[in-house]
Design an enzyme around this catalytic site. Structure first.
Site, PDB file in Angstrom:
ATOM      1  N   TYR A 218     -48.144 -20.628  14.748  1.00  0.00           N
ATOM      2  CA  TYR A 218     -49.439 -21.233  14.402  1.00  0.00           C
ATOM      3  C   TYR A 218     -49.287 -22.286  13.295  1.00  0.00           C
ATOM      4  O   TYR A 218     -49.781 -23.423  13.449  1.00  0.00           O
ATOM      5  CB  TYR A 218     -50.434 -20.145  14.014  1.00  0.00           C
ATOM      6  CG  TYR A 218     -51.799 -20.659  13.664  1.00  0.00           C
ATOM      7  CD1 TYR A 218     -52.511 -21.476  14.538  1.00  0.00           C
ATOM      8  CD2 TYR A 218     -52.395 -20.356  12.439  1.00  0.00           C
ATOM      9  CE1 TYR A 218     -53.768 -21.961  14.217  1.00  0.00           C
ATOM     10  CE2 TYR A 218     -53.645 -20.840  12.105  1.00  0.00           C
ATOM     11  CZ  TYR A 218     -54.326 -21.646  12.994  1.00  0.00           C
ATOM     12  OH  TYR A 218     -55.566 -22.125  12.672  1.00  0.00           O
ATOM     13  N   GLU A 225     -49.616 -31.062  14.741  1.00  0.00           N
ATOM     14  CA  GLU A 225     -50.891 -31.765  14.876  1.00  0.00           C
ATOM     15  C   GLU A 225     -51.076 -32.747  13.714  1.00  0.00           C
ATOM     16  O   GLU A 225     -51.560 -33.877  13.901  1.00  0.00           O
ATOM     17  CB  GLU A 225     -52.042 -30.771  14.901  1.00  0.00           C
ATOM     18  CG  GLU A 225     -52.072 -29.884  16.141  1.00  0.00           C
ATOM     19  CD  GLU A 225     -53.091 -28.769  16.011  1.00  0.00           C
ATOM     20  OE1 GLU A 225     -54.035 -28.900  15.199  1.00  0.00           O
ATOM     21  OE2 GLU A 225     -52.960 -27.750  16.715  1.00  0.00           O
TER      22      GLU A 225
END
Length: 294
Positions: A218, A225
């Site tokens: 994660y 991103e």
């Protein structure tokens, strides 16, 4: 009252007590005859009897409570919908993961540069479907919090539809490969876990993977991103795409890149919020499993 039954092997004798009390021994004499033995399948001491009585009371109380609670007539339909949704998402992300892995082995680093053109359609489909993960908590179909689901789905959709989907200059960059690969790796374990939960099944290995793999994946996904977002800033500055018009006194326009820089800060705050939420889920899950074992 005495009841007996004779067989070739033994004689079974049932004796009903006249008074409800505990016997210290089976016979009047202290030493029990060798030929006489109790049926230990029916044997109870005081502590066993108390536990048996407590279990019966708990069962009665549970039945009493359940009889007062109105059963949901649509529970089967809801579980069926959630099972199908998670199955579709699992198949979609599995297709992405397998295809990217095969292409990586065959093409090596060359597969980095055309990831978007080969995987975008399926990723678009999966991420549009993911909007239901925001709707489901609002409808009370799942116990997952609305805010964590909203943070994850909206964050991914900004990267996919705005950064990658609109900017052609971003579509050939290697960062697309890492974003898509990290997303799909997380989801191919998350969705099967939810599928099994819909039918009341718990696979220990899958449960461990679901509650452990996100710990490294994660944050890595958020970092990937963030890299994509930073790489897009000069493109927005140059093209003035999505720029906000301003009064002549303040300047011609406000670049969309400033909004993305603010979003970058919010994204890492969201990482902290979701990481804490997932950590609580993991602790709660394994605490409940320990209770079941004990």
């Amino acid at each position: 009252m005495i009841d007996h039954k004779s067989t070739q092997r033994q004689v079974d004798i049932k004796i009903k007590k006249q008074e409800e009390r505990w016997w210290d021994r089976l016979t009047l004499q202290e030493k029990k005859p060798l030929f006489l033995g109790p049926d230990f399948d029916r044997w109870l001491d005081e502590s066993d009897a108390e536990m048996e009585l407590q279990t019966k009371e708990e069962k009665i109380n549970k039945i009493s409570v359940e009889s007062r609670i109105r059963k949901d007539p649509y529970v089967g339909l809801k579980r069926g919908y959630l099972f199908v949704y998670n199955l579709v998402q699992f198949l979609g992300f599995s297709w992405i993961f397998v295809n990217m892995t095969v292409r990586l082995f065959i093409l090596g680093q060359d597969s980095f540069y055309d990831t978007f053109h080969t995987m975008a359609d399926m990723m678009y489909f999966c991420q549009m479907m993911a909007v239901f993960e925001v709707i489901n908590p609002l409808l009370g179909l799942v116990k997952t919090g609305f805010v964590p689901a909203m943070i994850q789905v909206s964050g991914r959709n900004v990267i996919l539809f705005v950064i990658f989907g609109i900017l052609e200059e971003m579509q050939n960059k290697p960062v697309v490969f890492f974003v898509f690969y990290l997303w799909s790796t997380i989801e191919i374990f998350r969705y099967p876990f939810y599928m099994l939960a819909c039918i009341g099944t718990d696979w220990e290995l899958l449960t461990w993977l679901r509650y452990s793999l996100w710990i490294p994946l994660y944050p890595l996904g958020v970092i990937a991103e963030a890299v994509a977002l930073v790489q897009s800033l000069p493109i927005f500055d140059e093209t003035r795409l999505f720029s906000l018009p301003l009064p002549a006194v303040l300047g011609h326009s406000l670049s969309f890149s400033y909004i993305l820089q603010l979003y970058l800060v919010i994204m890492f705050l969201g990482l902290f919020f979701n990481f804490r939420h997932l950590s609580k889920q993991r602790r709660r899950r394994y605490r409940s499993r320990k209770r079941k074992i004990h």
